[in-house]
Design a protein around this motif. Structure first.
Motif, short mmCIF file in Angstrom:
data_model
loop_
_atom_site.label_atom_id
_atom_site.label_comp_id
_atom_site.label_asym_id
_atom_site.label_seq_id
_atom_site.Cartn_x
_atom_site.Cartn_y
_atom_site.Cartn_z
N ARG A 16 0.71 -1.14 -0.03
CA ARG A 16 0.02 -0.08 -0.07
C ARG A 16 0.87 1.09 -0.06
NH1 ARG A 16 -5.10 2.13 1.40
NH2 ARG A 16 -4.85 3.82 2.87
N LEU A 17 1.79 1.29 -1.31
CA LEU A 17 2.71 2.44 -1.04
C LEU A 17 2.19 3.79 -1.25
CD1 LEU A 17 4.80 0.70 -3.68
CD2 LEU A 17 5.57 1.12 -1.26
N ARG A 18 1.12 3.94 -2.07
CA ARG A 18 0.55 5.42 -2.44
C ARG A 18 1.59 6.30 -2.68
NH1 ARG A 18 -4.04 7.51 1.33
NH2 ARG A 18 -5.43 6.85 -0.26
N ASP A 19 1.80 7.49 -2.19
CA ASP A 19 2.90 8.34 -2.49
C ASP A 19 4.14 7.75 -2.31
OD1 ASP A 19 1.03 10.09 -3.59
OD2 ASP A 19 1.33 11.82 -2.12
N GLY A 69 -13.29 -0.16 -4.39
CA GLY A 69 -13.24 -0.57 -3.07
C GLY A 69 -11.87 -0.16 -2.17
N ARG A 125 -4.24 4.68 -9.54
CA ARG A 125 -4.11 6.03 -9.13
C ARG A 125 -2.67 6.24 -9.13
NH1 ARG A 125 -6.65 8.34 -3.64
NH2 ARG A 125 -6.48 10.31 -4.06
N GLY A 134 -14.59 -12.96 6.73
CA GLY A 134 -14.22 -14.04 7.63
C GLY A 134 -15.74 -14.66 8.19
N THR A 135 -16.71 -14.18 7.68
CA THR A 135 -17.90 -14.81 8.29
C THR A 135 -18.22 -16.15 7.75
OG1 THR A 135 -19.13 -13.37 6.33
CG2 THR A 135 -18.87 -12.47 8.55
N PHE A 183 -9.69 -16.43 5.21
CA PHE A 183 -10.61 -15.49 4.85
C PHE A 183 -11.51 -16.23 3.61
CE2 PHE A 183 -7.68 -12.39 6.71
CZ PHE A 183 -8.49 -11.75 7.47
N PHE A 193 0.19 -7.10 7.93
CA PHE A 193 -0.95 -6.18 8.10
C PHE A 193 -0.17 -4.83 7.23
CE2 PHE A 193 -2.01 -9.39 11.36
CZ PHE A 193 -3.24 -9.09 11.36
N GLU A 194 -1.08 -4.27 6.64
CA GLU A 194 -0.92 -3.00 6.20
C GLU A 194 -1.98 -2.19 6.43
OE1 GLU A 194 0.85 -2.88 2.11
OE2 GLU A 194 2.69 -3.60 2.79
N ASP A 195 -1.98 -1.00 7.11
CA ASP A 195 -3.04 -0.22 7.54
C ASP A 195 -4.31 -0.95 7.92
OD1 ASP A 195 -1.30 1.63 6.73
OD2 ASP A 195 -2.36 2.64 5.37
N GLY A 196 -3.92 -2.07 8.63
CA GLY A 196 -5.32 -2.77 9.18
C GLY A 196 -5.73 -3.82 8.25
#
Lengths: 270, 284
Positions: free
Chosen positions: B48-51, B116, B122, B176-177, B184, B213-216
């Motif tokens: 999740r690198l974004r900038d 999502g 982007r 996970g439901t 998952f 994990f990245e950002d949750g």
């Protein structure tokens, strides 16, 4: 809405351990109310970090919730985590002596923010991160005090509906008293969430699950057997509380602005 | 051929730390006698690198960390994910197959998920090709994560004669439901495609996902290898770190192709003709 509890438990414990570890911490602080959510958060934290690395802060307002305070102590002892009880009444009362008010929610919110203030103070004292306790139901309908009980460094429960937190609590074998307890935000004595929201968590969660997780339209949810008025009220609650789920907007002036196009991940460098 | 799948959790935006992580796993793979090691999507940078995309980008010919992996590929073939920077200022979500001290192939991710929780288009330019190449695993094709879930990608690699399809992935788990498999819900769709594609192309499918994990968001793990007969050969743990080894016997490709003629009977020229006709009426 049934969750695979053993798998969710494993993922959430890994989340707590890795998220803290990446930030350079080993210890966590949890505000314990004696209710369901904070008990589950504390149990997960104890499992993820080891009981000695978790501090439960029990922060009652005077003697008004003595039974809950006792349940919180009992839980901390069962989990073998460290705990401390601090009465927030002197701080809250001092404030309302200066600016009195008869509105109960004002006092409830002040209490929630006083607890937040103590949690953050202990976060620094203990070199520990605050592990949040807000569940998906209350986050979606905005049933929480912004900068109060919603404040934390990481939240393991925020994608679990209240009824799912209850499944997890049973799986974690939390005491029967905590499992059976009527949920309350503890804003005033005798208050219960379901009375104040006007819906049972069971029904509320089933409607939210359809609207949010399944992305059904209002009409589809109504036709699947729920009262139109209830569905509409929930949609209003979600919309009106959006501000509680976002960082406040920053007025854009420059070509690169925090929150608009200065886009770094939360886990930057971790 | 012993193939190793490193289900690692890279540090977001820290290429040097991740290079050290790669070297650690390469050493372990060498100790076990592996011939090939596969890392996940964007293994040198995190997902999740974004900038951070531009800051973590590498130029294959000149960047030191990349050169280090190319040198190590004299001892073991290495498949790793990285951000490729081009002279024209574009950034690609890319995967490299390094072997014998050379770059055998670089694949640029074609299908960039942007919906999502995903926002790749982007930050990345899309690749435009699926090309096969010769490697120690025979005729080989690479895909990156979402590429694998488009049916056309598999068809194109099949048309290119792929005997081994390697997928580098950074797939976060969702749902996970009601799960009974301690995974998952989304892990199932990768396995479904792995089983289907391996069987109907009579090729090995090697899928290396990441953990952490990245950002949750939790990455779902569950890396796997399917044989050319669609049999599950090896599978890594779900949603946690793992290091998976699988022995790939290339004779199984020929065995599968004796039993089933999917690949012999493939008619890419029909696909081309139909696609050309459909293309002119395609609604975008």
């Amino acid at each position: 809405m049934k969750i695979d509890c053993a798998f969710v438990e494993r993922v959430l414990c890994a989340f707590v351990r890795e998220e803290l570890g990446k930030a350079g911490f080993r210890r966590g602080v949890v505000g314990l109310s004696g209710g369901l959510d904070s008990s589950v958060s504390a149990a997960l934290a104890a499992e993820a970090l080891g009981p000695k690395n978790v501090l439960g802060l029990i922060l009652p307002y005077g003697r008004s919730y003595a039974a809950d305070t006792e349940d919180a102590r009992d839980l901390a002892r069962r989990l073998k985590i460290r705990f401390r009880v601090l009465d927030i009444a002197p701080m809250v009362d001092a404030y309302f002596r200066a600016v009195p008010s008869k509105i109960r929610t004002l006092k409830g919110n002040k209490m929630a923010r006083e607890r937040m203030s103590v949690l953050y103070d202990f976060s620094a004292r203990e070199k520990a991160l605050i592990i949040g306790t807000s569940n998906k139901t209350e986050l979606l309908i905005g049933y929480g005090t912004v900068h109060g009980d919603m404040a934390c460094a990481l939240n393991p429960l925020g994608d679990l509906y209240k009824t799912q937190v209850r499944q997890l609590a049973a799986h974690l074998r939390l005491p029967e008293r905590i499992l059976k307890k009527k949920p309350t935000a503890g804003l005033w004595p005798g208050q219960t969430d379901e009375d104040e929201i006007g819906l049972s968590y069971d029904e509320l969660d089933r409607i939210l699950y359809r609207l949010v997780d399944l992305r059904l339209s209002k009409a589809e949810v109504v036709s699947s057997g729920f009262a139109r008025a209830k569905v509409e009220r929930i949609l209003v609650m979600i919309k009106k509380s959006q501000f509680k789920r976002c960082m406040p907007p920053i007025a854009k002036i420059s070509s690169r602005t925090i929150g608009h196009d200065f886009l770094y991940p939360y886990d930057w460098g971790r | 051929m012993l193939i190793a799948l490193a289900q690692i959790s890279p540090v977001l935006g820290e290429v040097d730390k991740n290079l050290r992580l790669h070297i650690k796993f390469i050493d372990k793979a060498l100790q076990k006698g592996a011939n090939v090691i596969v890392f996940p999507e964007l293994s040198l940078t995190g997902y999740r690198l974004r900038d951070l995309t531009a800051e973590a980008a590498l130029v294959p010919e000149t960047s030191a960390p990349f050169g280090e992996l190319v040198r190590l590929s004299r001892r073991i073939s290495i498949v790793a994910g990285f951000v490729e920077a081009t002279a024209s200022g574009r950034f690609y979500n890319a995967a490299a197959f390094l072997s014998g001290g050379r770059i055998l192939h670089i694949h640029r991710k074609v299908f960039l998920p942007t919906f999502g929780m995903f926002e790749e288009a982007r930050f990345f330019a899309p690749g435009r090709d699926f090309r096969t190449f010769d490697s120690p695993l025979g005729r080989t094709g690479l895909m990156i994560c979402r590429d694998f879930l488009q049916l056309s990608s598999g068809s194109l690699l099949q048309a290119g004669g792929a005997e081994t399809i390697i997928v580098l992935s950074a797939a976060p788990g969702r749902g996970g439901t009601e799960g009974q498999g301690h995974a998952f819900a989304t892990s199932r769709m990768w396995e479904l495609m792995g089983e289907t594609l391996s069987f109907f192309t009579s090729a090995f499918v090697v899928y290396c996902n990441r953990s952490g994990f990245e950002d949750g968001a939790a990455f779902a793990g569950g890396s796997f290898v399917y044989t050319p007969l669609g049999r599950l050969l090896a599978k890594a743990a779900y949603a946690e770190k793992d290091f998976l080894f699988a022995e790939i016997d290339r004779r199984e490709i020929l065995r599968a192709r004796r039993l089933w003629s999917w690949t012999r009977d493939d008619k890419p020229e029909v696909a081309l003709r139909v696609l050309q006709r459909v293309f002119h009426r395609h609604e975008d």
